[in-house]
Every structure is written in C-alpha cells, then in structure tokens.
Enzyme design. Structure first.
Site, PDB file in Angstrom:
ATOM      1  CD1 TRP A  77      -2.137  -2.132   2.000  1.00  0.00           C
ATOM      2  CD2 TRP A  77      -2.900  -1.384   0.033  1.00  0.00           C
ATOM      3  NE1 TRP A  77      -3.127  -2.985   1.572  1.00  0.00           N
ATOM      4  CE2 TRP A  77      -3.607  -2.564   0.382  1.00  0.00           C
ATOM      5  CE3 TRP A  77      -3.206  -0.742  -1.170  1.00  0.00           C
ATOM      6  CZ2 TRP A  77      -4.609  -3.097  -0.436  1.00  0.00           C
ATOM      7  CZ3 TRP A  77      -4.200  -1.281  -1.983  1.00  0.00           C
ATOM      8  CH2 TRP A  77      -4.889  -2.436  -1.618  1.00  0.00           C
ATOM      9  CG  ASP A 102      -3.209   3.860   4.322  1.00  0.00           C
ATOM     10  OD1 ASP A 102      -4.205   3.684   5.047  1.00  0.00           O
ATOM     11  OD2 ASP A 102      -2.993   3.205   3.280  1.00  0.00           O
ATOM     12  CE  LYS A 113      -8.759  -3.091   3.909  1.00  0.00           C
ATOM     13  NZ  LYS A 113      -7.663  -2.312   3.396  1.00  0.00           N
TER      14      LYS A 113
HETATM   15  C1  LIG Z   1      -7.088  -1.992   2.070  1.00  0.00           C
HETATM   16  C2  LIG Z   1      -6.054  -0.935   2.169  1.00  0.00           C
HETATM   17  C3  LIG Z   1      -5.920   0.055   1.193  1.00  0.00           C
HETATM   18  C4  LIG Z   1      -6.772   0.097  -0.063  1.00  0.00           C
HETATM   19  O1  LIG Z   1      -8.057   0.441   0.261  1.00  0.00           O
HETATM   20  P1  LIG Z   1      -9.188   0.674  -0.849  1.00  0.00           P
HETATM   21  O2  LIG Z   1     -10.282   1.267  -0.035  1.00  0.00           O
HETATM   22  O3  LIG Z   1      -9.524  -0.667  -1.410  1.00  0.00           O
HETATM   23  O4  LIG Z   1      -8.657   1.593  -1.865  1.00  0.00           O
HETATM   24  C5  LIG Z   1      -4.951   1.025   1.376  1.00  0.00           C
HETATM   25  N1  LIG Z   1      -4.174   1.035   2.471  1.00  0.00           N
HETATM   26  C6  LIG Z   1      -4.273   0.086   3.428  1.00  0.00           C
HETATM   27  C7  LIG Z   1      -3.371   0.134   4.602  1.00  0.00           C
HETATM   28  C8  LIG Z   1      -5.218  -0.925   3.301  1.00  0.00           C
HETATM   29  O5  LIG Z   1      -5.303  -1.867   4.253  1.00  0.00           O
END
Ligand SMILES: *Cc1c(COP(=O)(O)O)cnc(C)c1O
Length: 360
Positions: A101, A171, A195
């Site tokens: 990511w 993030d 998540k």
């Molecule tokens: C799942 C995830 C993403 C991507 O998320 P989307 O909503 O599918 O774009 C980005 N960063 C992290 C840390 C993730 O776990």
C-alpha cells in the site's frame, strides 16, 4: 442464523450489536417511515446522523479543533492521488515503503512530483519496520508519508518516524480506532473504513486546517480537492450516506466500550493470545519481527504450502473463515480487528493446537 468467525482483512467483521441495531432501524429509521438508505442527504434526519458521527469521532480520537474531519469516497486508493494533488506544493515528498500500500501510494505520487523512497523494508519481504530515527528527509519535502499498519504483511509502526519537522501523512486504514492516538502528531491521517470501522465506500480523512487550501496542483478536479469537501461539510455532493450512518454506530459502540484506551487494551490482550501461541508452536510461526507486530493483522505459516492449504480448508469447515494469506505472500493471515471478540481468537488457537497435534 449462524455467524462464523470472520478473519477477513477487509471488508471485515463488524460488531454484532451494530448490525442488529441497523437491522431494527432498516424499515423505519426513528419514525421517519423510511430507511437511512432512502433518505435525502439534505434532510434534517440525515444531517443529525452525520453531525453526530463527526462529534463522536472527534470525542473518540480527541481530534483538535484545528483539524477537519472529511467523509470521502474512492477508497484509500484515491487518497494516493489526492494527497499529492493537494499537499505537494513544492512537488517533493518522502515515502517510507513498508509494503504494497505504501508502494502504491509512492508510485501514484510519482505521477505528480518527485516522490522519494527514503526507507524501505522490501529487502526482507516487508517483515519489519525500518529504523526511521534519522532518515535522509528532503530539505524541501512537503510531507513524509507512511502506511502505519501494513495490512498485508502484518507490521505496525510502534513509533512514528522522525520527520525532522516535516508534516507527517499516514494511511491508518487497518489500525483506525484500534488504540489511542495523538492526532496532533500528524498533518493528516486517513483510512478506508472497511477494515476496522464500517462498510466499504467511505474514507475518513482528518486533516490539519492550514493544509486545506486552494493552492493545489493545476488541473486538480473539484471533487479531488479537500477544500471542496471541507467547505461543504462532506456534502458537496451525495455522500456515502448509509456507510457514514453505520460508521456512526460503530463510533457509539466504541464510546460505550470505554473508548480507545479500553479498545487498545482489549486488542493487546487479544493479539497476545495468538502471538503467544505462535511463539510456542512447533508447527506454526509468525512471519514478522516481534517488535513490529501488528495488533490487527497476524500473518503466519507452517513452512509447507500444502499444509497451509489444508489448514485453511479445515479451519473454514470449522467456522473460522478468510484465513488465507494475501495472494502475494501465501500462508495464513488472521485479521483480528476491533469487532473480533477475544473468544474468536481463543477458539482459533484451540483449533490450531488440535491441527498441530494431528499434523506433526
Ligand atoms: C485496504 C487498504 C488500502 C486500499 O483500500 P481501498 O479502499 O480498497 O482503496 C490502502 N491502504 C491500506 C493500509 C489498506 O489496508
């Protein structure tokens, strides 16, 4: 009805209390005679829902006054572009690459300016967090970027990097609301809610106000400017209304549980059940350097691919689902987010003990 123990990395398990409450309000939300799904986002009833959600999130995280809370769409992945479009004023940013990511965010930022990879743990399949105490931070960097909890590899920054005075952007998709956080240490933190918070389709961004300006990269679409959303209370256009409503219920659920301090303690205890077993097992082992282990995502292997597959299959039949590791790393991964009860992890460990006896 029978519910399984769902170890999915996302979309993931939600609190049963929240799902039941939403079910009870499905046909008639508090006397409105309609579902929240059917409601105008400009209605009084909906305004109260989004206002309460924001207020509860602010209370939970202790978000300072000078930070905006934005409810956005496009997934965490859209932020990979929105961040450089809005924050790369000097067209320079430093990225710490701790997994897929972070790498994707870095690659996306390279479309807009000079994105420097100032540290990486790619050399050991992202199984650790690099030392970030004295990185070669760029003199003119607009921000330093991290992925705080690496969903795929199961690592977590236990200490934020030394950014040498530069703004930190994080993030936090897979560790959002999992433990107390000092928002003031970040210029911006954001995450997709699917998540650890709610249904897919909502992204929450918490941004220091002075960063939300009209000074964005030329050509940045209206919808991709933070200012557009900040100026309209996240309702410039139709927001992901039902998703925000569910997030709001999860914020309430967390407040009722005693907030992030209590949740953090519970998560520590819960993760220890699994890690302690992994450390004593003669069949299974964790794949991450101990000090960098995530409380949320726990990857593990037997060391034998066929046995891994057998385990995943038998676990599923026993009601422990979505334990297959990410397609890029193989093995297993148990995501044990806020809504996973400790009993789920205890029962998983009992199942693993039994499997170990039968297969060694
Ligand atoms: C799942 C995830 C993403 C991507 O998320 P989307 O909503 O599918 O774009 C980005 N960063 C992290 C840390 C993730 O776990």
């Amino acid at each position: 009805m029978s519910r399984v123990y769902n170890f999915s990395a996302g979309p993931a398990v939600l609190p049963e209390e929240v799902l039941k409450e939403a079910a009870a309000e499905m046909l008639d939300y508090r006397g409105t005679g309609m579902s929240v799904m059917e409601m105008s986002h400009r209605s009084k009833a909906y305004q109260a829902i989004i206002d309460q959600a924001e207020a509860d999130l602010r209370a939970l995280m202790g978000i300072p006054e000078n930070y905006k809370v934005l409810f956005l769409q496009g997934g965490a992945s859209q932020q990979f572009a929105m961040i450089p479009m809005n924050l790369m004023k000097n067209k320079v940013a430093d990225y710490i690459i701790t997994g897929q990511w972070a790498k994707k965010a870095w690659q996306e930022a390279s479309l807009y300016g000079q994105a420097n990879a100032v540290a990486s743990s790619a050399d050991k399949t992202f199984s650790y967090i690099p030392d970030c105490s004295d990185l070669p931070i760029s003199e003119n960097a607009d921000y330093v970027y991290i992925c705080e909890n690496n969903t795929i590899y199961g690592t977590k920054f236990k200490q934020l990097p030394n950014t040498k005075g530069k703004d930190l952007v994080a993030d936090v998709s897979s560790c959002f609301l999992s433990e107390p956080v000092d928002v003031s240490k970040y210029a911006m933190l954001y995450g997709g809610v699917q998540k650890n918070i709610g249904p897919a389709g909502v992204v929450i961004a918490i941004i220091r106000e002075d960063l939300i300006t009209e000074d964005v990269l030329p050509g940045t679409p209206t919808m991709l400017r933070y200012k557009t959303h900040a100026d309209h209370g996240s309702m410039y256009n139709t927001p992901p209304a039902y998703g925000i409503y569910i997030c709001g219920k999860v914020f309430r659920w967390l407040l009722d549980k005693g907030g992030l301090v209590e949740m953090g303690k519970y998560n520590e205890k819960k993760a220890a059940v699994l890690y302690n077993f992994l450390d004593s097992s003669r069949l299974f082992r964790g794949t991450v350097v101990k000090k960098d282990r995530s409380l949320m995502n726990v990857p593990f292997v037997t060391g034998d691919q066929a046995l891994d597959a057998k385990f995943v299959k038998e676990a599923e039949a026993a009601g422990f689902v979505n334990l297959k590791g990410h397609r890029t790393v193989g093995g297993m991964r148990a995501s044990i987010y806020n809504a996973m009860p400790i009993e789920g992890v205890e029962k998983l460990v009992q199942f693993m003990e039994k499997f170990e006896k039968e297969n060694r």
